[in-house]
Design a protein around this motif. Structure first.
Motif, short mmCIF file in Angstrom:
data_model
loop_
_atom_site.label_atom_id
_atom_site.label_comp_id
_atom_site.label_asym_id
_atom_site.label_seq_id
_atom_site.Cartn_x
_atom_site.Cartn_y
_atom_site.Cartn_z
N TYR A 39 2.57 9.05 -8.70
CA TYR A 39 2.62 10.51 -8.42
C TYR A 39 1.11 10.81 -7.68
O TYR A 39 1.36 11.39 -6.55
CB TYR A 39 3.31 11.37 -9.34
N GLY A 40 0.56 10.52 -7.85
CA GLY A 40 -1.02 11.10 -7.86
C GLY A 40 -1.53 10.17 -6.43
O GLY A 40 -2.01 10.82 -6.11
N THR A 41 -1.25 8.97 -6.81
CA THR A 41 -1.81 8.02 -5.53
C THR A 41 -1.34 8.77 -4.12
O THR A 41 -1.77 8.06 -3.39
CB THR A 41 -0.96 6.95 -5.99
N SER A 42 0.55 9.00 -4.26
CA SER A 42 1.14 8.78 -3.40
C SER A 42 0.66 10.30 -2.48
O SER A 42 0.58 10.38 -1.73
CB SER A 42 2.28 9.52 -3.94
N PHE A 43 -0.43 11.11 -3.35
CA PHE A 43 -0.40 12.56 -2.29
C PHE A 43 -1.87 11.80 -1.05
O PHE A 43 -1.49 12.81 -0.08
CB PHE A 43 -1.46 13.34 -3.55
N ALA A 44 -2.45 10.39 -1.61
CA ALA A 44 -3.05 10.40 0.08
C ALA A 44 -2.95 8.89 0.60
O ALA A 44 -3.15 8.61 1.99
CB ALA A 44 -4.31 10.44 -0.66
N TYR A 45 -2.14 7.92 -0.69
CA TYR A 45 -1.81 6.82 -0.16
C TYR A 45 -0.74 6.53 0.40
O TYR A 45 0.23 6.46 -0.45
CB TYR A 45 -3.18 5.71 -1.10
N PRO A 46 -0.35 6.21 0.91
CA PRO A 46 1.23 5.46 1.58
C PRO A 46 1.25 4.41 0.10
O PRO A 46 0.76 3.81 -0.21
CB PRO A 46 0.47 4.33 2.75
N VAL A 47 2.40 4.63 0.07
CA VAL A 47 3.14 3.11 -0.38
C VAL A 47 3.50 1.88 -0.02
O VAL A 47 3.31 1.25 -1.13
CB VAL A 47 5.31 3.86 -0.69
N SER A 48 3.19 1.82 1.35
CA SER A 48 2.90 -0.25 1.51
C SER A 48 1.56 -0.37 1.22
O SER A 48 1.57 -1.07 1.10
CB SER A 48 2.94 0.01 2.98
N SER A 49 1.28 0.91 0.07
CA SER A 49 -0.80 -0.14 -0.17
C SER A 49 -0.57 0.13 -1.78
O SER A 49 -1.50 -0.37 -2.08
CB SER A 49 -1.83 0.96 0.19
N VAL A 50 0.73 0.47 -2.21
CA VAL A 50 0.34 0.37 -3.42
C VAL A 50 1.23 -1.40 -4.53
O VAL A 50 2.40 -1.56 -3.52
CB VAL A 50 1.44 1.71 -4.31
N SER A 51 0.09 -1.32 -5.05
CA SER A 51 1.25 -2.92 -5.29
C SER A 51 1.58 -2.96 -6.71
O SER A 51 0.90 -1.99 -8.06
CB SER A 51 -0.52 -4.13 -5.31
N SER A 52 3.16 -3.01 -6.75
CA SER A 52 3.24 -2.33 -8.45
C SER A 52 4.50 -3.68 -8.80
O SER A 52 5.78 -3.06 -7.77
CB SER A 52 3.83 -0.95 -7.83
N HIS A 53 4.35 -3.72 -9.95
CA HIS A 53 5.09 -4.97 -10.24
C HIS A 53 6.04 -4.94 -11.28
O HIS A 53 5.63 -4.21 -12.62
CB HIS A 53 4.56 -6.16 -10.81
N VAL A 54 7.45 -5.28 -11.39
CA VAL A 54 8.16 -5.65 -12.91
C VAL A 54 7.42 -5.69 -14.05
O VAL A 54 6.93 -7.00 -13.38
CB VAL A 54 9.60 -5.40 -12.17
N SER A 55 7.00 -5.74 -15.03
CA SER A 55 6.60 -6.58 -16.45
C SER A 55 7.98 -6.27 -17.24
O SER A 55 8.44 -5.93 -17.76
CB SER A 55 5.27 -5.70 -17.12
N ALA A 56 7.32 -7.27 -18.43
CA ALA A 56 8.25 -7.34 -19.67
C ALA A 56 8.07 -6.09 -21.05
O ALA A 56 7.09 -5.62 -20.55
CB ALA A 56 8.00 -8.76 -20.45
#
Length: 734
Positions: A564-581
């Motif tokens: 949420y905070g990241t989205s104020f300036a940085y695009p979704v495409s720049s966000v590395s986001s993974h599913v964990s156990a």
């Protein structure tokens, strides 16, 4: 033309599609800031500047007996120390006689097509999507023979204005620069009170949005850690107290820099606002020798009169097209699995191949080998700097392993931490002077490692050669570049005593130089940035690495706040986001695969787990969600991003992406707090066409209804339940 100059009034007018930025050279040659806000054509706004006699606000000698004229109360475009302005200066220089007084007056200007460049620093660039224009205003101090150029890059179609500064010492004597901010923005007037948003945090909890009331005095955020840091992001938003996602005025200021920075807000005696950002001047000075030039990092400004959503979208679009570079900036990145949380340091080639066989069956496209593949690295106490394959773990070397993974249909990537060195390493034993360390003192350790002196060309050459040897040894298509500590021992054996205070900036210039060399030499490798997760998530890194590991915290519920905070300036495409156990390795929380996947889909999708341990049901769930991500990827990365709730306050998180042509949207909802006898989740959608009809879960609803009446959803009473809804235009003309 986006940039105009009026010869009669000496006024500068910078226009974008929706904004106007005005400056004026006054009678005495001082450059005043007149206006920045919603676009106004054909009107000189200098009538807003009303000189007033304020007690204890001094007057330039040129003003004679006019006590109303004071630089302490006028809106200044680039304020400096020593001219009677007691607010925060953007530039402070000590001359040969010890004085810190500066007197910058207008000398001339240039207007030209295209975007200015900043040597050795990342910056926005002009792309094929639209033209940029540049204004250079030249100011000078006759006594010091100092010249200051203020650069303005206007991306008219994107509502973006960039600023940068060059200082040239034209004298025959050295001067010392004590402070240089890249931009200062004076705003004289506002209705009611001002708020500002900043993005604070800590390791595993980065970029948490905090909105506070602007108060009299100085509110400062900064980093002294050698990186932009987990603790403060170099990004500020100033807004009217009534500003929301969809209405109200707001200004964004984002520094394109990855090291020590300062940014803040000052409200003065007349309630005027000064907003500023630049290099952190604590423990910093720069010896500007005769004839030398110094460039400050770039600041990216945008203004929105229609709330935070538009401001964020301005940044998202610009960063994707005019900051990120290379073949990977716009394309879908491979869906990867990283072995870190599956194995930590305890792995071998055989382990990785087993993980790969299990992963490829799920639709995963790349395996990334994390920390532990080099030297004698079996824990975090040794081998950083020794970038040679551990043949006990990887018999036959990387080539043999990568060939086998490629034969399975998987791409391969690996983790590196080039800026660091372990005391227990061949490199440190040979070159202890290559580490930052204060003479006659024991070093400050962090994660059992020291920091290499990246200001030194010989250090960078060693790292470059070592990494090239590794990258040339196999078909490596991805590099995760990590940096796992703050810097404390600011001392370089190569610098003279009087230039040690330059080290923090020279370090960052060295990092940028090495990244430029490597990314240019390997254009077909996708580089991902990381600094203990999100400790260096900033525009400077995005210039070299279009993808940044958002946080080491992979708990989806915590990630909702971080993203949420990241989205104020940085695009979704720049966000590395993974599913964990689960239980999650950072929080111990258990969430469903559906929820973990929906949260991770708002980024470049991947996995941090051991696929060998998954049940048949979970494996089928992953296959389905990988398929869905591939189907929705264009709308996720290319769509306009809308925040529909605040996960820091609300009981659910809701966000959506919508195509710019309003043809479709993807709505995401995660319930964060379970209630007994729960209320419906109610969301107002955005980014749709009010005159069109849309298909929503078997119903046909008008865009106007969805945006004004919204959707009411009766969700199961289930902890961390999530839902994803695809919305598609149903009109006959669609």
């Amino acid at each position: 033309m986006a940039i105009l100059f009026d010869e009669n009034t000496h006024g500068f007018f910078l226009h974008t599609v929706n904004t106007t930025y005005q400056m004026q050279v006054d009678t005495f040659g001082f450059l005043l800031h007149v206006f920045y806000g919603q676009r106004i054509d054909g009107q000189d706004m200098n009538y807003l500047i009303i000189p007033v006699d304020r007690g204890f606000s001094g007057n330039p000698y040129d003003a004679g007996t006019d006590r109303r004229y004071s630089l302490d109360t006028l809106p200044l475009e680039y304020p400096v120390e020593g001219v009677g302005d007691y607010r925060q200066p953007a530039l402070s220089i000590t001359g040969k006689n010890g004085s810190t007084s500066l007197d910058l007056r207008y000398k001339g200007h240039k207007i030209f097509h295209g975007k200015y460049n900043i040597p050795s620093l990342p910056a926005l660039y002009e792309s094929e999507e639209g033209m940029a224009e540049t204004l250079e205003i030249i100011l000078g101090d006759e006594t010091l023979s100092l010249e200051v150029s203020l650069f303005y890059g206007v991306f008219a179609e994107k509502d973006i204005i960039t600023r940068a500064v060059k200082v040239v010492n034209k004298s025959s004597e050295d001067v010392v620069m004590n402070r240089i901010f890249s931009a200062s923005l004076d705003i004289q007037h506002g209705d009611g009170f001002w708020d500002f948003l900043h993005f604070h945090g800590r390791h595993n909890m980065e970029r948490i949005c905090e909105r506070v009331r602007v108060c009299h005095g100085i509110t400062l955020i900064n980093s002294r850690r050698g990186i932009s840091s987990h603790h403060h992001n170099p990004f500020l938003i100033l807004c009217d107290e009534t500003t929301t996602e969809d209405a109200g005025s707001c200004y964004g200021m984002n520094l394109v820099y990855s090291g020590n920075f300062s940014a803040g807000i000052e409200q003065d005696q007349t309630d005027a606002i000064r907003m500023f950002a630049g290099l952190n001047d604590e423990n910093f000075s720069w010896n500007l020798t005769a004839g030398e030039s110094f460039f400050a990092p770039e600041v990216v400004l945008t203004f929105s009169a229609s709330g935070f959503s538009r401001l964020s979208q301005n940044y998202h679009d610009t960063y994707r097209h005019n900051l990120c570079r290379g073949k990977f900036k716009l394309c879908r990145r491979p869906i990867m699995i990283n072995n870190w949380e599956a194995t930590y340091f305890a792995f071998s080639s055989r382990t990785l191949v087993e993980i790969a066989r299990s992963a490829v069956d799920l639709g995963i496209e790349m395996l990334v080998m994390d920390d532990g593949w080099f030297g004698k690295r079996n824990d975090d106490t040794s081998s950083l700097g020794d970038w040679k394959v551990n043949l006990e773990k990887i018999p036959g070397g990387l080539g043999l392993l990568v060939d086998e993974l490629n034969s399975l249909g998987l791409k391969f990537g690996l983790w590196v931490e080039p800026e660091m060195v372990s005391e227990d390493s061949d490199l440190y034993r040979k070159h202890p002077d290559w580490a930052l360390c204060i003479p006659n003192r024991n070093p400050i350790r962090s994660r059992h490692q020291l920091v290499l002196d990246m200001s030194r060309a010989d250090v960078r050459d060693y790292i470059y050669t070592s990494l090239c040897s590794v990258l040339d040894s196999a078909n490596i298509e991805y590099v995760k570049w990590d940096m796992n500590r703050s810097i404390a021992d600011w001392f370089s054996c190569k610098l003279l005593s009087e230039t040690q205070s330059e080290l923090s900036h020279r370090y960052m210039l060295g990092v940028y130089d090495l990244l430029e060399r490597l990314t240019s030499h390997y254009p077909d490798i996708l580089f991902e940035g990381c600094a203990g997760g999100g400790g260096r998530f900033d525009p400077g890194m995005l210039y070299y690495q279009p993808l940044i590991w958002c946080s080491d915290n992979t708990d989806p519920i915590e990630r909702l706040k971080i993203q949420y905070g990241t989205s104020f300036a940085y695009p979704v495409s720049s966000v590395s986001s993974h599913v964990s156990a689960v239980p999650n390795h950072q929080t111990g929380r258990c969430t469903s695969f559906a929820t973990r996947c929906i949260v991770a889909m708002s980024g470049s999708f991947g996995f941090e787990l051991d696929p060998r341990s998954l049940s048949a049901y979970d494996r089928e769930t992953i296959r389905k969600q990988i398929s869905e991500y591939k189907h929705f990827q264009h709308i996720i990365h290319d769509g306009l991003y809308y925040r529909l709730s605040n996960p820091l306050k609300d009981r659910y998180a809701a966000w959506m992406m919508a195509y710019a042509d309003k043809s479709a949207a993807l709505l995401n909802i995660v319930v964060m707090h379970v209630e007994a006898n729960p209320r419906h989740v109610h969301v107002l959608l955005k980014g749709l066409d009010g005159e069109s009809l849309y298909k929503v879960e078997g119903k046909t609803i008008s865009g106007k209804a969805l945006m004004n009446a919204g959707l009411s959803l009766s969700l199961p009473t289930q902890e961390y339940y999530s839902k994803q809804i695809y919305i598609e235009r149903a009109d006959e003309n669609a």
